[in-house]
Design a protein around this motif. Structure first.
Motif, PDB file in Angstrom:
ATOM      1  N   LEU A 127      32.673 -29.905 -24.571  1.00 49.43           N
ATOM      2  CA  LEU A 127      33.289 -31.060 -23.915  1.00 49.43           C
ATOM      3  C   LEU A 127      32.749 -31.247 -22.510  1.00 49.43           C
ATOM      4  O   LEU A 127      32.538 -32.374 -22.051  1.00 49.43           O
ATOM      5  CB  LEU A 127      34.806 -30.897 -23.898  1.00 49.43           C
ATOM      6  CG  LEU A 127      35.508 -30.986 -25.269  1.00 49.43           C
ATOM      7  CD1 LEU A 127      36.952 -30.542 -25.150  1.00 49.43           C
ATOM      8  CD2 LEU A 127      35.420 -32.415 -25.820  1.00 49.43           C
ATOM      9  N   ARG A 128      32.532 -30.142 -21.806  1.00 53.08           N
ATOM     10  CA  ARG A 128      31.973 -30.223 -20.451  1.00 53.08           C
ATOM     11  C   ARG A 128      30.554 -30.791 -20.489  1.00 53.08           C
ATOM     12  O   ARG A 128      30.188 -31.666 -19.698  1.00 53.08           O
ATOM     13  CB  ARG A 128      31.961 -28.845 -19.799  1.00 53.08           C
ATOM     14  CG  ARG A 128      31.304 -28.833 -18.428  1.00 53.08           C
ATOM     15  CD  ARG A 128      30.886 -27.433 -18.039  1.00 53.08           C
ATOM     16  NE  ARG A 128      30.168 -27.451 -16.766  1.00 53.08           N
ATOM     17  CZ  ARG A 128      28.866 -27.750 -16.623  1.00 53.08           C
ATOM     18  NH1 ARG A 128      28.151 -28.076 -17.688  1.00 53.08           N
ATOM     19  NH2 ARG A 128      28.295 -27.748 -15.433  1.00 53.08           N
ATOM     20  N   ASP A 129      29.732 -30.279 -21.442  1.00 53.56           N
ATOM     21  CA  ASP A 129      28.349 -30.738 -21.526  1.00 53.56           C
ATOM     22  C   ASP A 129      28.261 -32.233 -21.832  1.00 53.56           C
ATOM     23  O   ASP A 129      27.321 -32.910 -21.389  1.00 53.56           O
ATOM     24  CB  ASP A 129      27.600 -29.954 -22.605  1.00 53.56           C
ATOM     25  CG  ASP A 129      27.355 -28.498 -22.209  1.00 53.56           C
ATOM     26  OD1 ASP A 129      27.544 -28.179 -21.023  1.00 53.56           O
ATOM     27  OD2 ASP A 129      26.987 -27.701 -23.095  1.00 53.56           O
ATOM     28  N   MET A 130      29.231 -32.753 -22.589  1.00 48.37           N
ATOM     29  CA  MET A 130      29.209 -34.170 -22.953  1.00 48.37           C
ATOM     30  C   MET A 130      29.917 -35.048 -21.933  1.00 48.37           C
ATOM     31  O   MET A 130      30.010 -36.263 -22.119  1.00 48.37           O
ATOM     32  CB  MET A 130      29.864 -34.355 -24.329  1.00 48.37           C
ATOM     33  CG  MET A 130      29.112 -33.669 -25.453  1.00 48.37           C
ATOM     34  SD  MET A 130      27.429 -34.309 -25.685  1.00 48.37           S
ATOM     35  CE  MET A 130      27.769 -35.969 -26.222  1.00 48.37           C
ATOM     36  N   GLY A 131      30.461 -34.427 -20.851  1.00 45.31           N
ATOM     37  CA  GLY A 131      31.131 -35.203 -19.805  1.00 45.31           C
ATOM     38  C   GLY A 131      32.542 -35.610 -20.145  1.00 45.31           C
ATOM     39  O   GLY A 131      33.148 -36.425 -19.432  1.00 45.31           O
ATOM     40  N   ARG A 132      33.113 -35.075 -21.213  1.00 43.30           N
ATOM     41  CA  ARG A 132      34.493 -35.421 -21.566  1.00 43.30           C
ATOM     42  C   ARG A 132      35.482 -34.804 -20.578  1.00 43.30           C
ATOM     43  O   ARG A 132      36.546 -35.369 -20.318  1.00 43.30           O
ATOM     44  CB  ARG A 132      34.785 -34.975 -22.997  1.00 43.30           C
ATOM     45  CG  ARG A 132      36.203 -35.255 -23.472  1.00 43.30           C
ATOM     46  CD  ARG A 132      36.538 -36.736 -23.413  1.00 43.30           C
ATOM     47  NE  ARG A 132      35.867 -37.532 -24.417  1.00 43.30           N
ATOM     48  CZ  ARG A 132      36.386 -37.802 -25.614  1.00 43.30           C
ATOM     49  NH1 ARG A 132      37.590 -37.353 -25.937  1.00 43.30           N
ATOM     50  NH2 ARG A 132      35.712 -38.548 -26.462  1.00 43.30           N
ATOM     51  N   ILE A 133      35.165 -33.614 -20.049  1.00 45.48           N
ATOM     52  CA  ILE A 133      35.977 -33.012 -18.979  1.00 45.48           C
ATOM     53  C   ILE A 133      35.057 -32.752 -17.794  1.00 45.48           C
ATOM     54  O   ILE A 133      33.874 -32.479 -17.954  1.00 45.48           O
ATOM     55  CB  ILE A 133      36.661 -31.714 -19.439  1.00 45.48           C
ATOM     56  CG1 ILE A 133      35.619 -30.672 -19.892  1.00 45.48           C
ATOM     57  CG2 ILE A 133      37.652 -31.985 -20.568  1.00 45.48           C
ATOM     58  CD1 ILE A 133      36.238 -29.340 -20.279  1.00 45.48           C
ATOM     59  N   ASP A 134      35.627 -32.891 -16.573  1.00 46.50           N
ATOM     60  CA  ASP A 134      34.802 -32.777 -15.374  1.00 46.50           C
ATOM     61  C   ASP A 134      34.743 -31.334 -14.896  1.00 46.50           C
ATOM     62  O   ASP A 134      35.323 -30.419 -15.511  1.00 46.50           O
ATOM     63  CB  ASP A 134      35.334 -33.696 -14.268  1.00 46.50           C
ATOM     64  CG  ASP A 134      36.803 -33.410 -13.935  1.00 46.50           C
ATOM     65  OD1 ASP A 134      37.284 -32.276 -14.228  1.00 46.50           O
ATOM     66  OD2 ASP A 134      37.475 -34.303 -13.390  1.00 46.50           O
TER      67      ASP A 134
END
Length: 737
Positions: free
Chosen positions: A614-621
């Motif tokens: 999720l972090r890599d895809m920008g879903r969480i900052d």
């Protein structure tokens, strides 16, 4: 007549006992036949191959070749009878055709040998070792090489007497040898064929057979009744026979061929180069080494030749043989390097050559189609392993790719995909390693039951496998990928329906996840191969919906091994969706990962992985990521669970830690704070996590952490411990502190 060969007043028979694939025997047979001038030649070989003997008159039948016999309808039951240019049987066959003599094979029919399950060459007799030992040699290969193969008798030499002497020696050896049942039947059949040939009116008959069989065919043949009883009731199968190309390497005993020789390349040289044999051979060795940028000069060749001749003289041998030449090659040309010597042995001593057969040779329609297609695509069968780089944007290369993929579907591995040394051009580039093996002729016969052309056979086989009731979803998807690569367009609709059916019946989320990456990967071939894959996208979408619906529940309550396996499937699906680059599919997948990241009862390696994705895809900052990492490493969780979360989050993510110093510091402080047994418990997981990084990445992380440690050390100096350490060091060095 010497040797008792007279059978009747009007018929003369001479038996030439030879060594299979021996160049000396081959030359002697040719000269003996010219001296004897028979009107009929009988050759050891399957007697039901007689209709194929006339093919030897064609210049397109170039050895090494082999007679292939296979059980009609069951090609897996097969056998080969190989012939090289230096095989006495081949030279006898050629002599008979060139001199208008009747020629036929006289051994047990292939129909009976296949039924017995005994391959040609399996009954090579061991007593030959005794004959070699009597001559002072370690084995009969060396003995025959010196006495026969390397000999150069002049044209006035009595070759018939040589064969008489060989027969007498074999007769002495057979006195203490008990024949097995198969060999006894073979010799009984040879005698029956000889009787029938005499009865048919032949006046001068030459029999060319293995030396150990010669005494059984020499002199009076005796009554036929015992042989008839021995052959009565022998089982047989319906058999088909043809000529197929063969290779020198398959003549070598190292290949498992029972009647094989150790050095087919060397024997070919002996047979074809009668003058300056040793010098010419060593010149070939030198040329081969120079082609690989090794410094070998003419002076080396001269010195190696002298050494080989000297060794032969020291051993009281008339000419240098393979043993002497090999030692000279090692000492002079290879400078004592056994690796180079092995290269010479593989390349020249064994050697590699692929024979050819005429286009009109009897064969199955599938093989005929392959030959025609190969000629159109300019693909030549070769025994050498060659790399073939294809650019699928070119029509010729695209056609080659289709053919090679279709053959792989049929289990005919003429070409094997390999990693290219050429700079990649994405999906437009393919690289193959091409090498034709003689056994592929049998594979072609086996595959012929699926169709008369390569395309139709591959199409039928793919659909048959897809229709198997035990075929899994992943298996059918793999078949679809193979069909797309092989451009089996007519099979694709049926395969897509099979995928729909298999997906509807399979409720295991792991199976669905295993199938999806292959489905998405096949979408890439549409642009290159011109295949309409719109329906495939629909199947992939439906599969993703089912995965996203069932994945959160499937991740709950797993043991460690199952969680590790599911993590790999999650990574594969995530990478495949990134490759597809479809916004709707990606968002659906990320929504599912968000649910899993906050779900209780999920193994920590999976929650750690979902947070990372999720972090890599920008879903969480970054801030949310730091909070989740801190929470995962907080007090209240078992150290082992924390280590698995870190494994899931950091695995394959060295660059993440290198560039995110705050995250690295957070993990470093957690590891540094572990005490005693806790550290021991988490060490295997941490070792697996960080051990997967590249060496340079680990070194960079170590340098970063050492720098941080240095800063902390400067701000917290223990003066008393430093004074004691300095005093101890001074004492060790013998200086005053």
């Amino acid at each position: 007549m010497p040797g008792g060969h007279r059978v009747t007043e009007s018929t003369r028979v001479r038996v030439f006992g030879i060594r299979h694939h021996g160049p000396g025997s081959a030359r002697a047979v040719w000269r003996a036949l010219a001296e004897f001038e028979p009107d009929t030649v009988l050759i050891e070989g399957p007697s039901d191959a007689d209709p194929l003997a006339a093919s030897a008159a064609s210049d397109d039948l170039q050895p090494p070749v082999a007679l292939l016999a296979y059980a009609t309808g069951e090609p897996g039951t097969s056998a080969f009878w190989p012939f090289a240019a230096f095989s006495p049987e081949w030279q006898a066959l050629r002599w008979a055709i060139l001199h208008d003599a009747d020629v036929r094979f006289c051994d047990l029919p292939a129909a009976q040998q296949l039924a017995s399950g005994t391959e040609p060459g399996q009954d090579r007799p061991d007593p030959l070792v005794a004959l070699a030992a009597a001559g002072g040699y370690d084995d009969f290969e060396q003995w025959w090489d010196t006495v026969v193969e390397s000999g150069t008798p002049d044209d006035d030499h009595d070759h018939l007497a040589d064969f008489d002497a060989i027969t007498e020696a074999m007769a002495a050896l057979r006195e203490d040898t008990e024949l097995d049942d198969h060999t006894a039947r073979r010799e009984a059949h040879m005698r029956q064929v000889l009787r029938a040939t005499i009865k048919a009116g032949a006046l001068k008959i030459a029999v060319v057979c293995g030396a150990m069989h010669a005494p059984a065919l020499t002199g009076k043949l005796g009554p036929a009744a015992p042989d008839a009883r021995l052959l009565k009731g022998v089982p047989k199968v319906k058999t088909s026979l043809t000529w197929v190309p063969w290779t020198h390497s398959r003549l070598a005993s190292a290949s498992g061929y029972g009647a094989g020789i150790t050095s087919p390349g060397w024997y070919h040289h002996l047979f074809t180069q009668r003058q300056d044999t040793i010098t010419r051979w060593l010149t070939r060795v030198a040329r081969t080494l120079r082609e690989h940028d090794l410094p070998v000069s003419s002076a080396h060749v001269i010195e190696a030749t002298r050494l080989a001749d000297t060794l032969a003289a020291l051993r009281n041998r008339p000419l240098a043989g393979l043993a002497e030449v090999t030692e000279a090659t090692r000492a002079v040309l290879c400078d004592g390097d056994d690796v180079l010597l092995e290269f010479v042995t593989r390349t020249l001593v064994v050697g590699e050559a692929l024979g050819t057969v005429p286009d009109d040779t009897p064969t199955v329609p599938l093989d005929a189609d392959l030959q025609a297609t190969s000629k159109t695509l300019r693909l030549k069968r070769s025994a050498q392993n060659k790399a073939l780089d294809l650019d699928l944007r070119k029509q010729l290369d695209l056609g080659r790719s289709r053919l090679l993929h279709r053959l792989r579907v049929l289990g005919i591995s003429w070409g094997v995909p390999r990693t290219s040394d050429v700079r990649s051009t994405g999906t437009f580039r393919e690289t193959w390693a091409l090498q034709w093996e003689p056994e592929l002729s049998v594979s072609l016969v086996e595959a012929s039951r699926w169709g008369t052309t390569v395309e139709s056979a591959a199409h039928a086989l793919v659909l048959d496998r897809a229709g198997d009731r035990d075929a899994t979803l992943a298996h059918v998807v793999d078949l679809l990928e193979e069909a797309l690569l092989a451009d089996l367009r007519d099979a694709i609709p049926d395969l897509l329906r099979s995928i729909d059916t298999a997906a509807a019946l399979d409720h295991d989320v792991a199976h669905l996840m295993a199938a999806l990456p292959t489905l998405i990967r096949t979408l890439r071939y549409g642009d290159v191969r011109g295949t309409d894959l719109s329906s495939l996208a629909h199947v992939a979408d439906a599969l993703l919906v089912r995965i996203c619906a069932g994945l959160p529940a499937a991740m709950t309550g797993l043991d460690t091994d199952a969680a590790d396996a599911l993590r790999r499937e999650v990574d594969a699906v995530h990478a495949a969706l990134a490759l597809r680059d479809d916004t709707a599919s990606t968002q659906r997948w990320l929504d599912t990962l968000t649910v899993i990241a906050d779900r209780d009862g999920v193994d920590r390696i999976l929650t750690g992985r979902t947070v990372r994705l999720l972090r890599d895809m920008g879903r969480i900052d970054e801030q949310d990521t730091a909070v989740r990492v801190s929470r995962a490493l907080s007090i209240g969780s078992e150290p082992a669970a924390k280590a698995r979360w870190i494994d899931g989050f950091v695995g394959d993510g060295a660059l993440l830690l290198i560039h995110d110093r705050a995250l690295l510091t957070l993990i470093d402080r957690w590891v540094s704070g572990l005490h005693g047994q806790d550290f021991v418990d988490v060490l295997p997981v941490l070792r697996r996590t960080f051990g997967g990084f590249e060496a340079t990445e680990r070194a960079t992380l170590g340098a970063i952490l050492r720098g941080s440690a240095a800063v902390r050390t400067v701000t917290h100096v223990d003066v008393e411990r430093g004074r004691r350490a300095t005093a101890a060091t001074a004492l060790i060095l013998g200086v005053r502190a």
